[in-house]
Design an enzyme around this catalytic site. Structure first.
Site, mmCIF file in Angstrom:
data_model
loop_
_atom_site.group_PDB
_atom_site.id
_atom_site.type_symbol
_atom_site.label_atom_id
_atom_site.label_comp_id
_atom_site.label_asym_id
_atom_site.label_seq_id
_atom_site.Cartn_x
_atom_site.Cartn_y
_atom_site.Cartn_z
ATOM 1 N N GLY A 108 -0.227 0.264 -5.204
ATOM 2 C CA GLY A 108 -1.323 -0.497 -5.288
ATOM 3 C C GLY A 108 -2.258 0.241 -6.263
ATOM 4 C CG ASP A 139 13.050 -7.841 -15.271
ATOM 5 O OD1 ASP A 139 12.606 -6.742 -14.503
ATOM 6 O OD2 ASP A 139 12.292 -8.541 -15.506
ATOM 7 C CG ASN A 165 3.044 0.122 3.266
ATOM 8 O OD1 ASN A 165 2.896 -0.905 2.548
ATOM 9 N ND2 ASN A 165 4.312 0.822 2.705
ATOM 10 N N GLY A 166 2.057 -2.452 5.127
ATOM 11 C CA GLY A 166 2.760 -3.578 5.711
ATOM 12 C C GLY A 166 2.019 -4.610 6.215
ATOM 13 C CB CYS A 194 -0.963 0.016 1.413
ATOM 14 S SG CYS A 194 -2.001 -1.218 1.597
ATOM 15 C CE1 TYR A 241 8.435 -4.430 -9.766
ATOM 16 C CE2 TYR A 241 7.573 -5.304 -7.610
ATOM 17 C CZ TYR A 241 7.252 -4.896 -8.904
ATOM 18 O OH TYR A 241 6.195 -5.335 -9.523
#
Ligand code: SF4
Length: 482
Positions: free
Chosen positions: A38, A357, A113-114, A12, A254
């Protein structure tokens, strides 16, 4: 690569602002900058200091708040917001945050968030006390714990509740008279604070959202901190001092946007260093370096700079893919890849290619991309991953909790190379990752969680321990595991 086409997603994004007449609009703008974290749902709670007002819905932020009137009904000069990617809980409107708590003495809302690693235990305890849950998400438990806390004042209730939770959590809480922020004892999920020219205070997941609302960065929220913002200003306190910074390294690899800075480290520059390091660790002769758009482009630039092989734009990402392709199911994700990526044939035809990547999760996306390049006439394809091999699951807010879902837990590097159909494959080493991020922190440790790659979890796994051990044993992840 882009969150929506990879089977790996952060949970999130959270945003909160205190003390400006434009609070709701700024919260919308801040959440917009966090949309990459998200896409399942979004919500905002505003605060007029008598009452909290909420609007939330399923979908992208712009879809949820499509009708301009929805923002207008959210009165007040303070607000918090949330954008959700589901890791825990079903895909229902009840799980879309912020969650509201309105008992007789306290009105407040929370954004999280988590992932809590002791959520099942807490749920059992809270149920036994008669708590009726409003969702099936672990995120609401913080609010439930505050409500049942027997401490006298609200700040102490928050401290009490924070000390009961385990795992990764970054919370913003809005009460009618103050805004609070809480970071877990390891600071696994990033949380930053800034200030705008009008004096309003912003707390959010990433600095890109501070930039979006023209807030000047003040500081990262540190592990174990409890921040209170109200009419008297900012108060920095702790609910625990038993802390050690181990921020999630996947944020640098990422999740975070490249223009964000986490604990003093630019995400873009860290990714370039990761690309440069993997070029040194796995050199190869080739004609051109390509990056998988978008989150691998910084690493691809780093690889090209270090190797002297020219970088080129061999792949294009279609930005305008319908909502249905970014939903969090594997089938839709895979279909999303084919909708999202295309190749520039003139860059690829007859060339030896280095494809950079940021990670390989299940391997399906990589296999698809390698085939795409072969079909476009690539002579050879050398895949270089600007992070170590993902072997272990995450329990702190990422949607893969079973090693069997990770190709790196099931195959050797050669096996993965064969699975994705590449001519060669090389991963960044764990030391290379740590050096490339180069976090400066006070503790003796390097300040990062690298559990995904080496299984060194910075906290006990609590409710997940038994499941994890079973899976790990089955896959022989640990030699001599009991
Ligand atoms: S296990 Fe991986 S994704 Fe999870 S917090 Fe640690 S580094 Fe981040």
């Amino acid at each position: 690569m882009a969150n929506e086409v990879k089977s790996l997603n952060d949970e999130c994004g959270v945003f909160g602002i205190w003390g400006t007449p434009d609070a709701t609009r700024l919260t919308y703008d801040g959440l917009h900058a966090l949309q990459h974290r998200g896409q399942e749902g979004a919500g905002i709670v505003s605060n007029d200091h008598n009452q909290l007002h909420r609007y939330r819905g399923l979908g992208l932020l712009a879809q949820v708040f499509e009708d301009p009137q929805t923002l207008e009904i959210l009165n007040g000069n303070s607000a918090i917001g949330h954008i959700r990617y589901a890791t825990a809980g079903s895909h229902s409107i009840n799980n879309i945050q912020p969650f509201l708590f309105e008992n007789i003495s306290n009105h407040f809302a929370i954004s999280h968030n988590g992932n809590l690693t002791n959520a099942d235990t807490l749920k059992r305890e809270l149920s036994a006390k008669g708590v009726q849950f409003q969702s099936d998400s672990d995120s609401e438990l913080f609010g439930d714990l505050i409500e049942v806390s027997e401490m006298d004042n609200f700040t102490d209730k928050i401290k009490d509740a924070a000390n009961r939770m385990r795992g990764g959590f970054a919370y913003i809480l809005m009460a009618t008279d103050a805004m609070y922020a809480v970071s877990d004892p390891n600071g696994l999920r990033p949380l930053v604070m800034g200030k705008r020219a009008d004096g309003s205070v912003v707390i959010c997941s990433e600095t890109c959202a501070l930039d979006q609302v023209r807030a000047e960065f003040i500081r990262d929220i540190q592990p174990g901190e409890l921040i209170k913002v109200d009419g008297d200003g900012i108060k920095i306190g702790h609910y625990t001092t038993d802390t050690e910074l181990t921020v999630c390294s996947m944020e640098y690899i990422y999740f975070a946007r490249p223009d964000s800075v986490i604990h003093g480290v630019s995400v873009h520059e860290a990714r370039k260093r990761m690309g440069a390091r993997v070029a040194r660790e796995h050199p190869v002769k080739a004609d051109v370096v390509l990056g998988v758009p978008n989150s691998s482009l910084s690493a691809a630039i780093g690889y090209a700079n270090e190797s002297g092989i020219p970088y080129d734009m061999g792949m294009i990402k279609n930005q305008y893919v319908a909502r249905t392709f970014i939903e969090p199911t594997q089938k839709k994700r895979e279909r999303g890849v084919s909708m999202k990526l295309s190749v520039v044939k003139s860059v690829i035809e007859g060339k030896d290619i280095v494809l950079v990547d940021d990670s390989i999760v299940r391997g399906t996306t990589s296999r698809y991309i390698v085939q795409l390049l072969r079909d476009a006439g690539a002579k050879s394809i050398h895949v270089r991953i600007a992070s170590p091999d993902l072997k272990f699951p995450c329990f702190y807010g990422i949607d893969i909790q079973k090693p069997s879902e990770l190709i790196g837990a099931n195959y050797s590097v050669d096996g993965i190379r064969d699975q994705i159909g590449a001519d060669s494959l090389g991963y960044l080493s764990v030391d290379g990752l740590i050096d490339s991020i180069g976090l400066k922190c006070d503790n003796q440790y390097h300040g990062l969680c690298t559990a995904y790659f080496d299984g060194k979890y910075p906290t006990p796994l609590y409710d997940y321990e038994a499941m994890y051990k079973r899976e790990a044993k089955r896959l022989h992840l640990y030699e001599g595991m009991d």
